[in-house]
Scaffold this active site. Sequence first.
Site, PDB file in Angstrom:
ATOM      1  N   THR A 213       0.852  -1.200   0.000  1.00 48.57           N
ATOM      2  CA  THR A 213       0.000   0.000   0.000  1.00 48.57           C
ATOM      3  C   THR A 213       0.880   1.240   0.000  1.00 48.57           C
ATOM      4  O   THR A 213       2.078   1.157  -0.306  1.00 48.57           O
ATOM      5  CB  THR A 213      -0.988  -0.039   1.187  1.00 48.57           C
ATOM      6  OG1 THR A 213      -1.947   1.006   1.033  1.00 48.57           O
ATOM      7  CG2 THR A 213      -0.302   0.121   2.533  1.00 48.57           C
ATOM      8  N   ASN A 214       0.326   2.391   0.326  1.00 49.92           N
ATOM      9  CA  ASN A 214       1.106   3.633   0.348  1.00 49.92           C
ATOM     10  C   ASN A 214       0.713   4.440   1.578  1.00 49.92           C
ATOM     11  O   ASN A 214      -0.103   4.000   2.378  1.00 49.92           O
ATOM     12  CB  ASN A 214       0.892   4.413  -0.954  1.00 49.92           C
ATOM     13  CG  ASN A 214      -0.570   4.673  -1.206  1.00 49.92           C
ATOM     14  OD1 ASN A 214      -1.230   5.350  -0.433  1.00 49.92           O
ATOM     15  ND2 ASN A 214      -1.114   4.095  -2.275  1.00 49.92           N
ATOM     16  N   ARG A 215       1.272   5.625   1.705  1.00 54.47           N
ATOM     17  CA  ARG A 215       1.116   6.378   2.954  1.00 54.47           C
ATOM     18  C   ARG A 215      -0.153   7.241   3.011  1.00 54.47           C
ATOM     19  O   ARG A 215      -0.342   7.998   3.953  1.00 54.47           O
ATOM     20  CB  ARG A 215       2.347   7.258   3.161  1.00 54.47           C
ATOM     21  CG  ARG A 215       3.569   6.450   3.551  1.00 54.47           C
ATOM     22  CD  ARG A 215       4.846   7.207   3.250  1.00 54.47           C
ATOM     23  NE  ARG A 215       4.916   8.462   3.951  1.00 54.47           N
ATOM     24  CZ  ARG A 215       5.438   8.626   5.152  1.00 54.47           C
ATOM     25  NH1 ARG A 215       5.954   7.596   5.776  1.00 54.47           N
ATOM     26  NH2 ARG A 215       5.471   9.802   5.720  1.00 54.47           N
ATOM     27  N   SER A 216      -1.028   7.120   2.032  1.00 51.43           N
ATOM     28  CA  SER A 216      -2.232   7.957   2.050  1.00 51.43           C
ATOM     29  C   SER A 216      -3.152   7.563   3.215  1.00 51.43           C
ATOM     30  O   SER A 216      -3.397   6.384   3.447  1.00 51.43           O
ATOM     31  CB  SER A 216      -2.995   7.776   0.734  1.00 51.43           C
ATOM     32  OG  SER A 216      -4.287   8.308   0.861  1.00 51.43           O
ATOM     33  N   ALA A 283      -5.195   7.544  -3.532  1.00 43.97           N
ATOM     34  CA  ALA A 283      -3.823   7.210  -3.933  1.00 43.97           C
ATOM     35  C   ALA A 283      -3.870   5.751  -4.389  1.00 43.97           C
ATOM     36  O   ALA A 283      -3.687   4.825  -3.591  1.00 43.97           O
ATOM     37  CB  ALA A 283      -2.881   7.392  -2.767  1.00 43.97           C
TER      38      ALA A 283
END
Length: 412
Positions: A213-216, A283
């Site tokens: 995943t990502n930091r959103s 994101a």
Amino acid sequence: MAEEPHMRTPRVVLGVCGGIAAYKAVEVCRRLVDEGVHVIPVLTDDALRFVGELTFNALASEPVQRSLWDEDTPIPHTRLGQSADLIVVAPATAHTIARYAAGLSDDLLMATLLATRAPVILCPAMHTEMWEQASVQENLATLQRRGVEIVPPESGHLAGGDSGVGRLADPAVIVARALAALAGIVSSDLAGVRVVVSAGGTREPLDPVRFITNRSSGKQGHALAAAAARRGADVTLVTASPIRLAPDLGASVHRIDVETAADMERALGEACRGADVVIMAAAVADFRPKVSAESKLSKEDGLPELVLEPTPDILAGLVAQRSKGQVLVGFAAETHDVINRARRKLDRKGVDLLVVNDVSAPGAGFDHDTNAVAILHAGGGTTMVPLTSKDAVANAVLDSVIAHQKENRSPT
Ligand code: CTP
């Protein structure tokens, strides 16, 4: 330009009394101003022992009012009381609650409360023992019977290391109640407009327990959905974020929870059909594991080989299938040469507006409650939104959407 009657800026008198929770009234003030409310702070003498007049002067729409006897503004209480659309008292102390129940007008706040026909919201905050006193509860019951709305205190840490019921309600809850009370006065410039917002970082599974995943955090997308709903829009929120929406938005936001880019693509494909505005704040992961193992990968099986493939470009698909007049808003996160890169991205993506975050700037972007963005218009203009709350950024994006719709409806 003259304001349309339904777009009149609502006026709220924010009464602040002398309790330690007075510092949280600063947050209530700022959030209301961010929501486009004209806030006039009225502080009691004891409130000023806890929080500085200068703080409110810097954030509110008008300077602090504190006295009935100011020669420059005679009879201030009638002006304040008559012109207010709503009075919010936060924190409301046991003393103020008793004075209000008894009808005692011994300072500017009390005189204003007695000189108004506007709705009143009281947000009590005090120690548990005081909160539980029969006198306090009976005064509140009296006020409630007379139509005053009470936002009850929460349970939690109190001043002096104590803990229990009595802590001021969360500023977000107080603001949500205030906005609900102002419904019909607050700008409803998106009434009847169908808005779809995507939010959060998608999760692309490696196996049943692991994902990429990502930091959103999804906070900006959720703030957009909330702001659009408060401005009267019919909102669908397709979100990969677990964060909750304020309870008052339950009815006006249709929420669809998704996990992967593929889920999001499916949900948006449906939701965007017939939508007037689509805001892609999510994101979306750019890559995903080509194969997601059906059972948990184990060290016993050795190091797994990770083969990635691109996810579908959801926004490109939406641009390709857009209906006439539909406004498409893309988001971008950049770390350098922000405006030039964003301008190229806007052209490449074929969207009407591109909201770009400089995620390297302090206080902006991932997981903060604040953000700083530039809104690039396909027509060439750029709106800079310096560091402010994500709610205020959301309203600025919606203002740009409305400006874009107007420009395209009446070409010059
Ligand atoms: N987006 C999308 N589907 C993807 C990736 C991104 O719909 N698979 C959307 C995002 O929601 C955002 C916009 O596209 O609104 C821009 O995303 P971004 O990742 O910044 O753009 P990219 O074209 O992937 O550019 P970069 O190479 O800078 O990552």
